[in-house]
Write a protein that holds these residues in place. Structure first.
Motif, PDB file in Angstrom:
ATOM      1  N   THR A  67       0.852  -1.185   0.000  1.00 34.96           N
ATOM      2  CA  THR A  67       0.000   0.000   0.000  1.00 34.96           C
ATOM      3  C   THR A  67       0.893   1.241   0.000  1.00 34.96           C
ATOM      4  OG1 THR A  67      -0.136   0.065   2.415  1.00 34.96           O
ATOM      5  CG2 THR A  67      -1.845  -1.181   1.246  1.00 34.96           C
ATOM      6  N   VAL A  68       0.284   2.406  -0.229  1.00 34.87           N
ATOM      7  CA  VAL A  68       1.023   3.667  -0.350  1.00 34.87           C
ATOM      8  C   VAL A  68       0.547   4.640   0.729  1.00 34.87           C
ATOM      9  CG1 VAL A  68       1.553   5.646  -1.829  1.00 34.87           C
ATOM     10  CG2 VAL A  68       1.345   3.360  -2.834  1.00 34.87           C
ATOM     11  N   PRO A  69       1.328   4.828   1.800  1.00 32.53           N
ATOM     12  CA  PRO A  69       0.927   5.789   2.826  1.00 32.53           C
ATOM     13  C   PRO A  69       1.321   7.226   2.495  1.00 32.53           C
ATOM     14  CG  PRO A  69       2.908   4.678   3.516  1.00 32.53           C
ATOM     15  CD  PRO A  69       2.523   4.064   2.199  1.00 32.53           C
ATOM     16  N   ALA A  70       2.299   7.395   1.591  1.00 34.25           N
ATOM     17  CA  ALA A  70       2.792   8.734   1.273  1.00 34.25           C
ATOM     18  C   ALA A  70       3.473   8.714  -0.089  1.00 34.25           C
ATOM     19  CB  ALA A  70       3.766   9.219   2.341  1.00 34.25           C
ATOM     20  N   ILE A  71       3.504   9.883  -0.721  1.00 31.90           N
ATOM     21  CA  ILE A  71       4.240  10.057  -1.977  1.00 31.90           C
ATOM     22  C   ILE A  71       5.186  11.240  -1.807  1.00 31.90           C
ATOM     23  CG2 ILE A  71       4.112  10.588  -4.432  1.00 31.90           C
ATOM     24  CD1 ILE A  71       1.370   9.376  -4.514  1.00 31.90           C
ATOM     25  N   SER A  72       6.469  11.019  -2.069  1.00 36.38           N
ATOM     26  CA  SER A  72       7.467  12.081  -1.964  1.00 36.38           C
ATOM     27  C   SER A  72       7.882  12.573  -3.348  1.00 36.38           C
ATOM     28  CB  SER A  72       8.710  11.581  -1.220  1.00 36.38           C
ATOM     29  OG  SER A  72       8.416  11.259   0.112  1.00 36.38           O
ATOM     30  N   THR A  73       8.178  13.864  -3.410  1.00 32.20           N
ATOM     31  CA  THR A  73       8.756  14.457  -4.609  1.00 32.20           C
ATOM     32  C   THR A  73      10.209  14.814  -4.324  1.00 32.20           C
ATOM     33  OG1 THR A  73       8.105  16.710  -3.995  1.00 32.20           O
ATOM     34  CG2 THR A  73       6.522  15.411  -5.261  1.00 32.20           C
ATOM     35  N   HIS A 222      11.091  11.072   6.702  1.00 35.33           N
ATOM     36  CA  HIS A 222      12.190  10.337   6.079  1.00 35.33           C
ATOM     37  C   HIS A 222      13.259  10.103   7.142  1.00 35.33           C
ATOM     38  CE1 HIS A 222      11.328  11.994   1.747  1.00 35.33           C
ATOM     39  NE2 HIS A 222      10.400  11.165   2.195  1.00 35.33           N
ATOM     40  N   VAL A 223      13.588   8.846   7.409  1.00 36.37           N
ATOM     41  CA  VAL A 223      14.572   8.540   8.442  1.00 36.37           C
ATOM     42  C   VAL A 223      15.806   7.890   7.815  1.00 36.37           C
ATOM     43  CG1 VAL A 223      12.984   8.407  10.393  1.00 36.37           C
ATOM     44  CG2 VAL A 223      13.305   6.393   8.959  1.00 36.37           C
ATOM     45  N   LYS A 224      16.949   8.454   8.123  1.00 35.77           N
ATOM     46  CA  LYS A 224      18.248   7.898   7.743  1.00 35.77           C
ATOM     47  C   LYS A 224      19.266   8.464   8.709  1.00 35.77           C
ATOM     48  CE  LYS A 224      18.841  11.314   3.966  1.00 35.77           C
ATOM     49  NZ  LYS A 224      17.442  11.791   3.826  1.00 35.77           N
ATOM     50  N   ASN A 225      20.414   7.822   8.795  1.00 39.31           N
ATOM     51  CA  ASN A 225      21.397   8.238   9.788  1.00 39.31           C
ATOM     52  C   ASN A 225      22.792   8.256   9.182  1.00 39.31           C
ATOM     53  OD1 ASN A 225      22.106   9.181  12.316  1.00 39.31           O
ATOM     54  ND2 ASN A 225      21.309   7.410  13.427  1.00 39.31           N
ATOM     55  N   TYR A 226      23.686   8.936   9.882  1.00 41.01           N
ATOM     56  CA  TYR A 226      25.058   9.107   9.403  1.00 41.01           C
ATOM     57  C   TYR A 226      26.028   9.056  10.570  1.00 41.01           C
ATOM     58  CZ  TYR A 226      23.040  10.674   5.009  1.00 41.01           C
ATOM     59  OH  TYR A 226      22.331  10.724   3.826  1.00 41.01           O
ATOM     60  N   LEU A 227      27.208   8.521  10.319  1.00 44.35           N
ATOM     61  CA  LEU A 227      28.341   8.745  11.204  1.00 44.35           C
ATOM     62  C   LEU A 227      28.826  10.172  10.967  1.00 44.35           C
ATOM     63  CD1 LEU A 227      30.282   5.415  10.570  1.00 44.35           C
ATOM     64  CD2 LEU A 227      28.748   5.937  12.487  1.00 44.35           C
ATOM     65  N   ARG A 228      29.249  10.824  12.024  1.00 44.50           N
ATOM     66  CA  ARG A 228      29.710  12.203  11.891  1.00 44.50           C
ATOM     67  C   ARG A 228      30.960  12.387  12.741  1.00 44.50           C
ATOM     68  NH1 ARG A 228      28.118  17.155  10.038  1.00 44.50           N
ATOM     69  NH2 ARG A 228      28.594  18.973  11.342  1.00 44.50           N
ATOM     70  N   ALA A 266       3.643   7.995   8.851  1.00 40.82           N
ATOM     71  CA  ALA A 266       4.529   6.960   8.326  1.00 40.82           C
ATOM     72  C   ALA A 266       5.991   7.392   8.427  1.00 40.82           C
ATOM     73  CB  ALA A 266       4.190   6.656   6.874  1.00 40.82           C
ATOM     74  N   PHE A 267       6.877   6.382   8.498  1.00 35.19           N
ATOM     75  CA  PHE A 267       8.314   6.580   8.369  1.00 35.19           C
ATOM     76  C   PHE A 267       8.725   6.117   6.977  1.00 35.19           C
ATOM     77  CE2 PHE A 267       7.606   5.658  12.879  1.00 35.19           C
ATOM     78  CZ  PHE A 267       8.299   6.680  13.515  1.00 35.19           C
ATOM     79  N   GLY A 268       9.500   6.926   6.284  1.00 41.70           N
ATOM     80  CA  GLY A 268      10.077   6.520   5.008  1.00 41.70           C
ATOM     81  C   GLY A 268      11.539   6.182   5.209  1.00 41.70           C
ATOM     82  N   CYS A 269      11.901   4.883   5.122  1.00 39.30           N
ATOM     83  CA  CYS A 269      13.279   4.448   5.368  1.00 39.30           C
ATOM     84  C   CYS A 269      14.144   4.717   4.134  1.00 39.30           C
ATOM     85  CB  CYS A 269      13.323   2.966   5.713  1.00 39.30           C
ATOM     86  SG  CYS A 269      12.485   2.561   7.260  1.00 39.30           S
ATOM     87  N   GLU A 270      15.236   5.445   4.340  1.00 41.66           N
ATOM     88  CA  GLU A 270      16.156   5.776   3.252  1.00 41.66           C
ATOM     89  C   GLU A 270      17.577   5.380   3.642  1.00 41.66           C
ATOM     90  OE1 GLU A 270      14.136   9.697   1.214  1.00 41.66           O
ATOM     91  OE2 GLU A 270      15.632  10.024   2.762  1.00 41.66           O
ATOM     92  N   VAL A 279      19.638  -2.295   4.072  1.00 40.24           N
ATOM     93  CA  VAL A 279      19.826  -1.422   5.229  1.00 40.24           C
ATOM     94  C   VAL A 279      18.498  -0.801   5.636  1.00 40.24           C
ATOM     95  CG1 VAL A 279      20.998   0.626   6.127  1.00 40.24           C
ATOM     96  CG2 VAL A 279      22.240  -0.964   4.655  1.00 40.24           C
ATOM     97  N   SER A 280      17.697  -0.402   4.656  1.00 39.82           N
ATOM     98  CA  SER A 280      16.377   0.159   4.957  1.00 39.82           C
ATOM     99  C   SER A 280      15.496  -0.870   5.658  1.00 39.82           C
ATOM    100  CB  SER A 280      15.702   0.647   3.673  1.00 39.82           C
ATOM    101  OG  SER A 280      16.371   1.770   3.142  1.00 39.82           O
ATOM    102  N   ALA A 281      15.589  -2.128   5.237  1.00 39.98           N
ATOM    103  CA  ALA A 281      14.812  -3.181   5.895  1.00 39.98           C
ATOM    104  C   ALA A 281      15.269  -3.368   7.344  1.00 39.98           C
ATOM    105  CB  ALA A 281      14.940  -4.484   5.115  1.00 39.98           C
ATOM    106  N   ALA A 282      16.576  -3.308   7.558  1.00 37.11           N
ATOM    107  CA  ALA A 282      17.083  -3.395   8.932  1.00 37.11           C
ATOM    108  C   ALA A 282      16.626  -2.192   9.747  1.00 37.11           C
ATOM    109  CB  ALA A 282      18.613  -3.480   8.920  1.00 37.11           C
ATOM    110  N   ASN A 283      16.566  -1.039   9.093  1.00 40.42           N
ATOM    111  CA  ASN A 283      16.084   0.162   9.780  1.00 40.42           C
ATOM    112  C   ASN A 283      14.607   0.024  10.153  1.00 40.42           C
ATOM    113  OD1 ASN A 283      18.585   1.348   9.558  1.00 40.42           O
ATOM    114  ND2 ASN A 283      18.048   2.597   7.782  1.00 40.42           N
ATOM    115  N   ARG A 284      13.832  -0.606   9.281  1.00 43.49           N
ATOM    116  CA  ARG A 284      12.419  -0.849   9.604  1.00 43.49           C
ATOM    117  C   ARG A 284      12.300  -1.738  10.841  1.00 43.49           C
ATOM    118  NH1 ARG A 284      11.257  -4.440   6.044  1.00 43.49           N
ATOM    119  NH2 ARG A 284      11.471  -6.024   7.652  1.00 43.49           N
ATOM    120  N   ALA A 285      13.109  -2.786  10.891  1.00 40.13           N
ATOM    121  CA  ALA A 285      13.076  -3.690  12.046  1.00 40.13           C
ATOM    122  C   ALA A 285      13.480  -2.950  13.321  1.00 40.13           C
ATOM    123  CB  ALA A 285      14.002  -4.880  11.803  1.00 40.13           C
TER     124      ALA A 285
END
Length: 298
Positions: A67-73, A222-228, A266-270, A279-285
């Motif tokens: 299903t589609v909870p959101a559409i991003s541009t 949109h959720v994603k993370n970085y080492l800094r 919703a969370f959009g895993c990126e 990695v996105s699937a692991a982020n979902r978990a």
């Protein structure tokens, strides 16, 4: 879907693929354990499909169980100096497409196309890109355009989330909150994509401070993370993509804050680089593990 290009190796466009090919791509998403998809327009412009083709897309979704909870541009700014009016019209089509697909949110941003210099480097965010102008007239046009989109979204029963992105009017927590307040429409909130900011090779506000300021306005995330790595004495600011649970942002703290303030979107895993889908699937978990239990399953 940022792992999937809109131009195929043979030079043809995803836009023109048969529905069976869309389904084959989306089955990879389902096989990774997802039950939802954001068909962001860097992969497929669902808003530019005819109704007949969109019906084929909906059938493909059903076949693979998504299903589609959101559409991003992406990179279709309504204040683009050359194509702004065109993109405003396009965003109206995105709203209608989102409603047609049963989505709750359409996500828009004010970031421009990648520059030639950004296209040459490994990570585009290490090179400065297009900036929103320090011009009150352009700012007012951005506010008016987003308010117009907000009215349309409310008419069809969805929300709008505005994506935080560097060097735009949503380029800091303070400016993003101000922009939403200036729009002043109940259908318009934020996509607090903190990863877009903590990855920058320059000084940035601490993620926890940004969380405090932006979470009251989140509609889609949109959720994603970085080492800094930062050494201010030497002027060193470096980053690299990381899974949600190992990067600099504590999503456990950020998500807990958002949920406490009423976020139920919703969370959009990126993820950029490597096997971004896995990695996105692991982020979902990870999100499912940390989500407060009282809000129910994800």
């Amino acid at each position: 879907m940022i792992q999937y290009a809109n131009i195929l190796p043979d030079g043809t466009s995803v836009q023109d693929q048969p529905a069976e090919a869309w389904a084959a791509t989306m089955s990879e998403i389902a096989d990774a354990g997802f039950t939802e998809i954001d068909p962001t327009d860097c992969w497929l412009r669902v808003a530019d499909l005819t109704q007949a083709r969109r019906d084929e897309f909906k059938q493909a979704l059903r076949e693979v169980g998504l299903t589609v909870p959101a559409i991003s541009t992406s990179r279709r700014s309504i204040i683009d100096p050359e194509r702004g009016d065109e993109y405003l019209t396009y965003c109206h089509r995105v709203i209608d497409a989102a409603a047609d697909l049963g989505a709750r949110t359409a996500c828009f941003g004010l970031f421009g196309p990648l520059t030639d210099e950004q296209k040459k480097v490994l990570w585009f965010w290490t090179v400065d890109g297009v900036r929103n102008p320090d011009d009150p007239a352009v700012y007012a046009r951005a506010v008016a355009g987003m308010r117009e989109l907000g009215r349309h979204a409310a008419e069809v029963g969805i929300d709008i989330a505005l994506e935080m992105y560097e060097d735009t009017y949503l380029g800091t927590a303070d400016s993003a909150v101000k922009f939403v307040k200036d729009i002043d429409h109940p259908a318009v909130g934020l996509n607090p994509d903190l990863g877009n900011l903590v990855r920058l090779h320059r000084p940035v506000e601490h993620w926890a401070s940004m969380v405090e300021k932006t979470m009251p306005y989140v509609r889609y995330w949109h959720v994603k993370n970085y080492l800094r790595i930062v050494d201010e004495s030497k002027g060193i600011y470096l980053s690299a993509p990381a899974p949600l649970e190992t990067g600099v942002i504590s999503y456990r703290a950020a998500v807990t804050k958002a949920i406490a303030l009423g976020f139920r979107g919703a969370f959009g895993c990126e993820h950029y680089g490597g096997d971004g889908l896995s990695v996105s699937a692991a982020n979902r978990a990870y999100l499912k593990r940390i989500l407060p239990k009282h809000v129910g399953p994800v």
